[in-house]
Design a protein around this motif. Structure first.
Motif, PDB file in Angstrom:
ATOM      1  N   LYS A   1     -47.478  36.300 -40.300  1.00 49.50           N
ATOM      2  CA  LYS A   1     -46.802  36.226 -41.598  1.00 49.50           C
ATOM      3  C   LYS A   1     -46.989  37.491 -42.411  1.00 49.50           C
ATOM      4  O   LYS A   1     -46.250  37.727 -43.383  1.00 49.50           O
ATOM      5  CB  LYS A   1     -47.324  35.020 -42.385  1.00 49.50           C
TER       6      LYS A   1
ATOM      7  N   SER B   1     -47.465  37.000 -34.409  1.00 50.79           N
ATOM      8  CA  SER B   1     -48.886  36.682 -34.218  1.00 50.79           C
ATOM      9  C   SER B   1     -49.305  36.962 -32.779  1.00 50.79           C
ATOM     10  O   SER B   1     -50.386  37.523 -32.530  1.00 50.79           O
ATOM     11  CB  SER B   1     -49.146  35.214 -34.567  1.00 50.79           C
TER      12      SER B   1
ATOM     13  N   HIS C   1     -42.714  34.279 -37.144  1.00 48.32           N
ATOM     14  CA  HIS C   1     -44.066  34.849 -37.251  1.00 48.32           C
ATOM     15  C   HIS C   1     -44.939  34.456 -36.065  1.00 48.32           C
ATOM     16  O   HIS C   1     -45.962  35.089 -35.823  1.00 48.32           O
ATOM     17  CB  HIS C   1     -44.726  34.419 -38.571  1.00 48.32           C
TER      18      HIS C   1
ATOM     19  N   ASP D   1     -53.674  36.728 -43.107  1.00 46.78           N
ATOM     20  CA  ASP D   1     -53.076  35.410 -43.325  1.00 46.78           C
ATOM     21  C   ASP D   1     -52.932  35.136 -44.826  1.00 46.78           C
ATOM     22  O   ASP D   1     -53.924  35.172 -45.562  1.00 46.78           O
ATOM     23  CB  ASP D   1     -53.969  34.343 -42.689  1.00 46.78           C
TER      24      ASP D   1
ATOM     25  N   SER E   1     -55.191  27.726 -42.470  1.00 52.66           N
ATOM     26  CA  SER E   1     -55.630  28.027 -41.102  1.00 52.66           C
ATOM     27  C   SER E   1     -57.002  27.431 -40.814  1.00 52.66           C
ATOM     28  O   SER E   1     -57.269  26.965 -39.702  1.00 52.66           O
ATOM     29  CB  SER E   1     -55.646  29.542 -40.881  1.00 52.66           C
TER      30      SER E   1
ATOM     31  N   ASP F   1     -51.367  32.282 -37.898  1.00 54.43           N
ATOM     32  CA  ASP F   1     -50.427  32.699 -38.939  1.00 54.43           C
ATOM     33  C   ASP F   1     -50.572  34.163 -39.344  1.00 54.43           C
ATOM     34  O   ASP F   1     -50.038  34.574 -40.376  1.00 54.43           O
ATOM     35  CB  ASP F   1     -50.602  31.821 -40.187  1.00 54.43           C
TER      36      ASP F   1
ATOM     37  N   GLY G   1     -43.848  39.119 -42.128  1.00 54.26           N
ATOM     38  CA  GLY G   1     -42.679  38.334 -42.489  1.00 54.26           C
ATOM     39  C   GLY G   1     -42.788  36.930 -41.931  1.00 54.26           C
ATOM     40  O   GLY G   1     -43.365  36.711 -40.859  1.00 54.26           O
ATOM     41  N   SER G   2     -42.202  35.961 -42.664  1.00 56.60           N
ATOM     42  CA  SER G   2     -42.311  34.557 -42.256  1.00 56.60           C
ATOM     43  C   SER G   2     -41.423  34.216 -41.070  1.00 56.60           C
ATOM     44  O   SER G   2     -41.716  33.306 -40.293  1.00 56.60           O
ATOM     45  CB  SER G   2     -41.963  33.649 -43.442  1.00 56.60           C
ATOM     46  N   GLU G   3     -40.322  34.928 -40.892  1.00 54.20           N
ATOM     47  CA  GLU G   3     -39.382  34.600 -39.820  1.00 54.20           C
ATOM     48  C   GLU G   3     -39.963  34.981 -38.461  1.00 54.20           C
ATOM     49  O   GLU G   3     -40.416  36.114 -38.253  1.00 54.20           O
ATOM     50  CB  GLU G   3     -38.050  35.322 -40.046  1.00 54.20           C
TER      51      GLU G   3
ATOM     52  N   ASP H   1     -52.408  32.345 -46.253  1.00 55.88           N
ATOM     53  CA  ASP H   1     -52.962  31.031 -46.584  1.00 55.88           C
ATOM     54  C   ASP H   1     -54.121  30.736 -45.637  1.00 55.88           C
ATOM     55  O   ASP H   1     -54.011  29.943 -44.693  1.00 55.88           O
ATOM     56  CB  ASP H   1     -51.883  29.944 -46.480  1.00 55.88           C
TER      57      ASP H   1
END
Length: 588
Positions: free
Chosen positions: A432, A443, A439, A345, A351, A429, A435-437, A347
């Motif tokens: 991610k 996950s 996600h 993750d 979380s 998360d 990739g952010s798209e 960030d």
């Protein structure tokens, strides 16, 4: 035979068998007491090195591999070969354990890089150990024992071939890449403190695997069974040695002794199989004599193993009582999932806050009696799809005129929905990392591929994956494959938990901000009145840009609860206002 061994920083047990080689037989076999005395008096340098505290940890063992490569290259003598295999084995065993926590591909690459060299050295080491056992077990009354002569001739020929293979493998070993891993991987491993509950959970997994092998070996009494048991105990020992220093101080000597006892059993099995394969026995009497001798040595070591490991005073029981159990085991499993998510993750602080907000929302809604699906499923009930009321799966009467959706299922009644929600929030998360798209989908797939940690059921891990999948983006629909993977009662539970996580994810006002732990503690209050649920959150503002995201995120929870969810600011009176209010109250 080789010269006196050079001490290296490995723990050495002082326990030895009365009529056998020293416990550390895989290092060097003592043929008589005088050899031990000679080694003990080999000089002040050796004594000082033997007394030095052993260096443990991934960095120490990876550095040791490079040192032992240089020593082994000078003739491939027995002791340097053994020392290099020990260092490689420890690095690869540590990588095995850390791969379960850190999904970085470097662990797998490091383990693979040492495999070829380790195997080549293994063949050579087998020949060297076999030679020492032949000389120890040979009949001293027959100087020209034909069995010993033939075995030694085979060993010397194979040893020369194995040295050539080991030399080639050593030349192909990429030391530069190994040095790079030696700098980067220990830093990744240091993110988890030695002795932590995460490593206790990892040790429990190794204990469980070794104990299963123990039961299998006692049941089958096969050579393969005892050999696999030795490998299982070795993995448990290395995990304890490098990750649990307090337990290693108590268990280290016993683990070392057990590993060596089973190692010698394997040596005898290999020696007998080799003698039979090369037809080393000239007659039936010599075959019988060697069989009896090897069986006696083998049985003595197995009996000593059983003495320590079978019965009410078994060491298996001692070790198990010091490892997580019950609610502590479940907490350890969640801690392990948190560590795994932390490596992926980008960030982690976000979380953590989302997990805290999710639990606050769950507690408030549960106390208000609004989480009907979770309560119903846990008590063995389900929800009628038409009326929405709880109906017992055991209260159905045949021929009932009122058609309800009665769903038979088999829940134990001890599922921890709160813990599942916490796990999903901690891992929501991890996608991610790819990739952010979309996600959320990533996950979901990554969580489902996780090996099930002890303390969580496969159903609970699957439910956590589904809840994490819908923390944002598309809404969960009954016809979607992700929900169809769950049992019918769990689908409504998943929607409730996903609704909570979805709102909690939007409520975090500090996403991307770096704050300390005390400042990150969220505050939230829930009240239910007039058919609506009011959620009051600190630092919320209806004029903030995040308010639009919060308005969209609460939709799923409103749908599941069948009532509106209102988000308002949690007003905390300032210190001056509170003191002024108290003064006015006293004046009146």
């Amino acid at each position: 035979m080789t010269a006196n061994p050079i001490p290296i920083p490995t723990p050495v047990s002082s326990k030895t068998g009365r009529d056998s080689a020293p416990v550390d037989s895989r290092r060097r076999l003592s043929l008589d007491a005088s050899a031990k005395d000679a080694r003990a008096q080999s000089g002040p340098v050796a004594a000082k090195a033997a007394a030095a505290k052993p260096k443990l940890g991934l960095r120490a063992w990876m550095d040791r591999v490079l040192v032992e490569c240089d020593r082994a290259a000078d003739g491939f003598d027995a002791d340097p070969v053994h020392d290099l295999r020990v260092a490689l084995r420890r690095c690869r065993s540590l990588a095995d354990g850390l791969m379960a926590l850190d999904p970085d591909s470097s662990w797998k690459e490091m383990k693979k890089a040492g495999k070829k060299l380790f195997q080549a050295l293994g063949d050579l080491r087998d020949m060297q150990v076999m030679q020492e056992w032949i000389e120890k077990l040979g009949d001293v009354s027959q100087p020209n024992d034909p069995v010993c002569d033939k075995l030694l001739e085979h060993v010397h020929r194979r040893e020369a071939e194995c040295k050539q293979d080991a030399f080639k493998a050593l030349q192909q070993f990429d030391r530069k890449q190994w040095r790079q891993w030696g700098r980067s991987l220990p830093r990744r491993a240091a993110r988890v403190r030695p002795g932590s509950v995460v490593y206790m959970h990892l040790a429990l997994e190794k204990w469980t695997a070794a104990y299963e092998l123990h039961k299998h070996a006692l049941r089958t009494r096969s050579q393969v069974g005892w050999h696999e048991l030795r490998i299982g105990i070795k993995r448990f020992r290395y995990t304890v040695e490098n990750f649990l220093p307090r337990q290693h101080a108590l268990w280290g000597d016993d683990l070392k002794e057990l590993q060596d006892l089973l190692g010698e059993v394997h040596d005898f099995d290999v020696l007998w199989a080799t003698a039979v394969e090369i037809m080393a026995f000239p007659d039936v009497d010599s075959r019988r004599r060697w069989r009896e001798k090897l069986n006696a040595e083998r049985s003595r070591r197995i009996a000593k193993y059983r003495e320590k490991m079978v019965g009410r005073q078994s060491l298996w029981r001692v070790w198990r009582t010091a490892l997580p159990a019950g609610s502590h085991l479940r907490a350890a499993a969640l801690s392990r999932l948190r560590v795994w998510a932390g490596y992926l993750d980008p960030d982690c602080a976000h979380s953590q806050r989302v997990a805290q907000l999710s639990l606050l929302l769950y507690n408030g809604l549960k106390d208000a009696g609004l989480l009907k699906a979770s309560v119903a499923a846990q008590n063995g009930f389900t929800i009628g799809s038409q009326s929405g009321q709880m109906v017992s799966s055991a209260s159905t009467a045949a021929g009932s005129s009122r058609r309800l959706s009665l769903i038979p299922f088999s829940l134990r009644g001890d599922e921890d929905w709160r813990g599942i929600l916490q796990a999903a929030a901690l891992m929501h998360d991890v996608g991610k990392a790819k990739g952010s798209e979309n996600h959320g989908k990533a996950s979901y797939r990554m969580i489902r591929k996780l090996p099930r940690p002890l303390g969580l059921s496969a159903r609970e891990l699957e439910l956590a994956a589904v809840v994490a999948r819908y923390h944002r983006g598309a809404l969960p629909r009954p016809q979607r494959k992700t929900l169809q993977m769950l049992e019918l009662p769990l689908r409504r539970v998943a929607m409730e938990l996903a609704g909570i996580l979805r709102l909690a994810n939007a409520l975090d006002p500090r996403r991307g901000h770096s704050r300390n732990e005390k400042e990150n503690a969220p505050r939230l209050e829930i009240s239910a009145q007039d058919g609506a649920v009011t959620v009051r959150v600190a630092e919320y503002s209806a004029l903030d840009r995040s308010a639009e995201d919060i308005a969209a995120a609460r939709h799923l929870l409103e749908t599941v609860l069948r009532r509106p969810v209102l988000v308002r600011a949690l007003r905390t009176p300032a210190a001056g206002a509170r003191s002024k209010g108290r003064a006015l109250a006293e004046g009146n």
